[in-house]
Design a protein around this motif. Structure first.
Motif, mmCIF file in Angstrom:
data_model
loop_
_atom_site.group_PDB
_atom_site.id
_atom_site.type_symbol
_atom_site.label_atom_id
_atom_site.label_comp_id
_atom_site.label_asym_id
_atom_site.label_seq_id
_atom_site.Cartn_x
_atom_site.Cartn_y
_atom_site.Cartn_z
ATOM 1 N N MET A 1 42.308 14.091 41.259
ATOM 2 C CA MET A 1 42.684 13.782 42.624
ATOM 3 C C MET A 1 41.638 12.914 43.303
ATOM 4 O O MET A 1 41.750 12.645 44.486
ATOM 5 N N GLY A 2 40.624 12.551 42.558
ATOM 6 C CA GLY A 2 39.628 11.645 43.110
ATOM 7 C C GLY A 2 38.464 12.324 43.794
ATOM 8 O O GLY A 2 37.602 11.647 44.347
ATOM 9 N N ALA A 3 38.396 13.635 43.779
ATOM 10 C CA ALA A 3 37.288 14.345 44.409
ATOM 11 C C ALA A 3 36.083 14.349 43.471
ATOM 12 O O ALA A 3 36.223 14.339 42.250
ATOM 13 N N THR A 4 34.916 14.393 44.029
ATOM 14 C CA THR A 4 33.697 14.425 43.222
ATOM 15 C C THR A 4 33.421 15.868 42.789
ATOM 16 O O THR A 4 33.913 16.824 43.418
ATOM 17 N N PRO A 5 32.660 16.056 41.703
ATOM 18 C CA PRO A 5 32.305 17.419 41.288
ATOM 19 C C PRO A 5 31.617 18.210 42.384
ATOM 20 O O PRO A 5 31.809 19.411 42.514
ATOM 21 N N ARG A 6 30.826 17.542 43.215
ATOM 22 C CA ARG A 6 30.145 18.233 44.311
ATOM 23 C C ARG A 6 31.148 18.781 45.325
ATOM 24 O O ARG A 6 31.029 19.903 45.796
ATOM 25 N N GLN A 7 32.171 17.986 45.663
ATOM 26 C CA GLN A 7 33.201 18.449 46.611
ATOM 27 C C GLN A 7 34.009 19.610 46.036
ATOM 28 O O GLN A 7 34.327 20.564 46.730
ATOM 29 N N ILE A 8 34.338 19.498 44.749
ATOM 30 C CA ILE A 8 35.098 20.575 44.094
ATOM 31 C C ILE A 8 34.268 21.848 44.062
ATOM 32 O O ILE A 8 34.770 22.947 44.328
ATOM 33 N N ALA A 9 32.966 21.727 43.737
ATOM 34 C CA ALA A 9 32.087 22.899 43.680
ATOM 35 C C ALA A 9 31.980 23.556 45.043
ATOM 36 O O ALA A 9 31.978 24.788 45.163
ATOM 37 N N ARG A 10 31.913 22.751 46.091
ATOM 38 C CA ARG A 10 31.855 23.296 47.442
ATOM 39 C C ARG A 10 33.160 24.016 47.792
ATOM 40 O O ARG A 10 33.147 25.055 48.439
#
Length: 165
Positions: A1-10
């Protein structure tokens, strides 16, 4: 979906490293399932687990030992049955012994509770409370136990009716 790993982890409140490893694993294998691990295979299938749970919910006073002897076509241990029941949040408790209350009994109890609702400490000081607990030093105390979920103590199928006369 284009999210970064940092955003997903948050979003999932976990480590960024965990998300990165999951992404790499998915890119390599095309799936996110765990790899087979070493260890003893389960003796029962999920269908067997449901069957064991149904046996104990239908007849609350069936023992784990009798379930081992009669329930499944293959041998399992008593501890396995107890573990499967505990996973379903079903544990062995003593049945509640009490009298079956009629509508009149319930009305009279409610009436009594309403009369003593405003009692003061000096009123309760005239009441004698007795403690008749029984303590067992060894496991076999001769009491029958039944399997139930927590909080279902007064379920109708778990009450053993006592008739004093």
């Amino acid at each position: 979906m284009g999210a970064t790993p940092r955003q997903i982890a948050r979003t999932f409140n976990c480590s960024q490293t965990t998300i990165s490893k999951l992404i790499i694993h998915y890119q390599q294998t095309g799936q996110n399932q765990d790899r087979p691990r070493s260890g003893r295979p389960r003796v029962t299938t999920p269908a067997d687990d449901r069957y064991i749970r149904q046996i104990h919910l239908r007849n609350r006073c069936v023992t784990a030992t009798s379930t081992v002897a009669t329930a499944l076509g293959h041998a399992i241990s008593r501890r396995t049955v107890l573990r499967r029941l505990r996973a379903a949040d079903i544990r062995a408790y003593r049945p509640f012994h009490g009298m079956a209350l009629t509508r009149l009994h319930c009305q009279r109890r409610l009436q009594w509770a309403r009369t003593v609702r405003r009692w003061q400490r000096r009123d309760w000081a005239r009441v004698l409370f007795t403690d008749e607990n029984r303590f067992c030093l060894f496991r076999n105390d001769g009491r029958v136990r039944g399997f139930r979920r927590r909080g279902k103590r007064l379920a109708p199928n778990f009450i053993r009716e006592v008739r004093p006369f």
